[in-house]
Design a protein around this motif. Sequence first.
Motif, PDB file in Angstrom:
ATOM      1  N   ASP A  80      10.762  -6.310   1.414  1.00 32.64           N
ATOM      2  CA  ASP A  80      11.205  -7.192   2.492  1.00 32.64           C
ATOM      3  C   ASP A  80      11.988  -6.417   3.548  1.00 32.64           C
ATOM      4  O   ASP A  80      11.790  -6.602   4.756  1.00 32.64           O
ATOM      5  N   MET A  81      12.874  -5.525   3.102  1.00 30.09           N
ATOM      6  CA  MET A  81      13.638  -4.705   4.038  1.00 30.09           C
ATOM      7  C   MET A  81      12.718  -3.786   4.838  1.00 30.09           C
ATOM      8  O   MET A  81      12.923  -3.579   6.040  1.00 30.09           O
ATOM      9  N   ALA A  82      11.725  -3.227   4.163  1.00 30.04           N
ATOM     10  CA  ALA A  82      10.780  -2.341   4.851  1.00 30.04           C
ATOM     11  C   ALA A  82      10.026  -3.100   5.939  1.00 30.04           C
ATOM     12  O   ALA A  82       9.854  -2.604   7.066  1.00 30.04           O
ATOM     13  N   LYS A  83       9.581  -4.304   5.633  1.00 31.79           N
ATOM     14  CA  LYS A  83       8.838  -5.110   6.611  1.00 31.79           C
ATOM     15  C   LYS A  83       9.713  -5.418   7.818  1.00 31.79           C
ATOM     16  O   LYS A  83       9.279  -5.286   8.970  1.00 31.79           O
ATOM     17  N   ARG A  84      10.959  -5.820   7.559  1.00 35.49           N
ATOM     18  CA  ARG A  84      11.856  -6.152   8.664  1.00 35.49           C
ATOM     19  C   ARG A  84      12.206  -4.925   9.499  1.00 35.49           C
ATOM     20  O   ARG A  84      12.504  -5.036  10.696  1.00 35.49           O
ATOM     21  N   ASN A 120       1.947  -9.173  -1.578  1.00 33.00           N
ATOM     22  CA  ASN A 120       2.442 -10.356  -0.883  1.00 33.00           C
ATOM     23  C   ASN A 120       3.257 -10.028   0.363  1.00 33.00           C
ATOM     24  O   ASN A 120       3.813 -10.927   0.994  1.00 33.00           O
ATOM     25  N   SER A 121       3.329  -8.757   0.711  1.00 34.74           N
ATOM     26  CA  SER A 121       4.205  -8.327   1.794  1.00 34.74           C
ATOM     27  C   SER A 121       3.673  -8.650   3.186  1.00 34.74           C
ATOM     28  O   SER A 121       4.430  -8.727   4.151  1.00 34.74           O
ATOM     29  N   GLY A 122       2.361  -8.800   3.314  1.00 36.12           N
ATOM     30  CA  GLY A 122       1.760  -8.961   4.635  1.00 36.12           C
ATOM     31  C   GLY A 122       1.561  -7.630   5.349  1.00 36.12           C
ATOM     32  O   GLY A 122       1.102  -7.597   6.497  1.00 36.12           O
ATOM     33  N   LEU A 123       1.873  -6.530   4.684  1.00 43.35           N
ATOM     34  CA  LEU A 123       1.694  -5.195   5.248  1.00 43.35           C
ATOM     35  C   LEU A 123       0.387  -4.585   4.741  1.00 43.35           C
ATOM     36  O   LEU A 123      -0.245  -5.115   3.820  1.00 43.35           O
ATOM     37  N   GLU A 124      -0.019  -3.466   5.342  1.00 46.81           N
ATOM     38  CA  GLU A 124      -1.107  -2.679   4.758  1.00 46.81           C
ATOM     39  C   GLU A 124      -0.582  -2.088   3.457  1.00 46.81           C
ATOM     40  O   GLU A 124       0.531  -1.567   3.408  1.00 46.81           O
ATOM     41  N   TRP A 125      -1.383  -2.161   2.401  1.00 46.70           N
ATOM     42  CA  TRP A 125      -0.913  -1.636   1.126  1.00 46.70           C
ATOM     43  C   TRP A 125      -2.047  -1.020   0.326  1.00 46.70           C
ATOM     44  O   TRP A 125      -3.212  -1.390   0.465  1.00 46.70           O
ATOM     45  N   THR A 126      -1.674  -0.064  -0.507  1.00 47.38           N
ATOM     46  CA  THR A 126      -2.582   0.560  -1.466  1.00 47.38           C
ATOM     47  C   THR A 126      -1.802   0.814  -2.736  1.00 47.38           C
ATOM     48  O   THR A 126      -0.640   1.251  -2.676  1.00 47.38           O
ATOM     49  N   CYS A 127      -2.396   0.545  -3.880  1.00 48.93           N
ATOM     50  CA  CYS A 127      -1.759   0.832  -5.165  1.00 48.93           C
ATOM     51  C   CYS A 127      -2.555   1.915  -5.888  1.00 48.93           C
ATOM     52  O   CYS A 127      -3.782   1.824  -5.992  1.00 48.93           O
ATOM     53  N   LEU A 128      -1.857   2.913  -6.373  1.00 52.35           N
ATOM     54  CA  LEU A 128      -2.485   4.000  -7.133  1.00 52.35           C
ATOM     55  C   LEU A 128      -2.164   3.795  -8.611  1.00 52.35           C
ATOM     56  O   LEU A 128      -1.030   3.965  -9.042  1.00 52.35           O
ATOM     57  N   ARG A 129      -3.191   3.432  -9.371  1.00 53.71           N
ATOM     58  CA  ARG A 129      -3.008   3.166 -10.794  1.00 53.71           C
ATOM     59  C   ARG A 129      -3.328   4.425 -11.595  1.00 53.71           C
ATOM     60  O   ARG A 129      -4.457   4.897 -11.591  1.00 53.71           O
ATOM     61  N   VAL A 130      -2.336   4.941 -12.262  1.00 58.82           N
ATOM     62  CA  VAL A 130      -2.504   6.189 -13.003  1.00 58.82           C
ATOM     63  C   VAL A 130      -2.225   5.953 -14.483  1.00 58.82           C
ATOM     64  O   VAL A 130      -1.584   4.975 -14.869  1.00 58.82           O
ATOM     65  N   GLY A 131      -2.698   6.888 -15.294  1.00 60.03           N
ATOM     66  CA  GLY A 131      -2.488   6.796 -16.733  1.00 60.03           C
ATOM     67  C   GLY A 131      -1.752   8.014 -17.253  1.00 60.03           C
ATOM     68  O   GLY A 131      -0.637   8.319 -16.843  1.00 60.03           O
ATOM     69  N   GLN A 132      -2.403   8.744 -18.144  1.00 61.64           N
ATOM     70  CA  GLN A 132      -1.785   9.920 -18.755  1.00 61.64           C
ATOM     71  C   GLN A 132      -1.762  11.099 -17.783  1.00 61.64           C
ATOM     72  O   GLN A 132      -2.672  11.277 -16.979  1.00 61.64           O
ATOM     73  N   PHE A 133      -0.706  11.901 -17.887  1.00 60.86           N
ATOM     74  CA  PHE A 133      -0.555  13.091 -17.051  1.00 60.86           C
ATOM     75  C   PHE A 133      -0.829  14.346 -17.869  1.00 60.86           C
ATOM     76  O   PHE A 133      -0.444  14.438 -19.045  1.00 60.86           O
TER      77      PHE A 133
END
Length: 277
Positions: A80-84, A120-133
């Motif tokens: 929310d702070m980032a959006k504002r 839900n932010s209304g911003l452009e978003w991407t999620c990087l789903r990672v597993g084992q390193f």
Amino acid sequence: MTFLVTGATGSVGRLVVDRLRAAGAPVRALTKNPRKAALPADVEVIEGYLGELDTLPPALEGVERMYLAPLPGTVHDVVDMAKRAGVRRIVALSQIDADREAERDESEWHYHAIEKAVENSGLEWTCLRVGQFFINSLDWADQIKGDGAVKGAYGAATYAPIDLGDIAATAAATLLEDGHHGKKYMLTGPESLKRTDMVRIIGEVIGRDIRFVEQTREEAYKEMYDAGWGEAADWMLDLDARFTEHPEVALPTFERINGRGGTTFAEFIAGNADKLR
């Protein structure tokens, strides 16, 4: 255009800083300990932490794109702070089990909470789903240096682990390039490996005969618990049991985004052989 990297001295965040710098992007780094961070002189460093919201306004000022480290406790406020503040794009680090978390009580959400907040932010978003390193294999160093045997349960547990640098490269690419909005990318390394395969490869790379010694679940749990895992030992062993029955498949996501093949486990071990000899 300023890029903010949160968790900028973490295992992934620090590498994201390097990738963005290499691309010529102006980088601002959020870190709790600027002196210890010893970041390059051309990186603007802000002392702060995602869990301390009052430290964020100066970090967010003038930022258009942000790499979001995973801290679920304050993620809704942070977004929310980032959006504002005018942030337009967020790339968040998530985990392969984010959807499974959604089936549990909300109080147990971690990565799902992060994904939900950015979605839900209304911003452009991407999620990087990672597993084992790959780097987790260095936890075997003492055993390898000792009697040359790695002990554990579920030697047939099969993962497609990934290099931290490849995660960072993908984070930088999705921050810099268009076309990734609304995507939840499952990121793996280029090959599926049983735990026994990983031990074999380590031996081949460092020139030693390294064995995998199969333990019962009970034996492995006791050793992990005593080593400091606590109750998390059960969670890890459950995961190993699951990936024994349902091996993880290596996906082409990294190559599609980055235009090159991912780092192999043998390459990672070759670069870290001094830690295992």
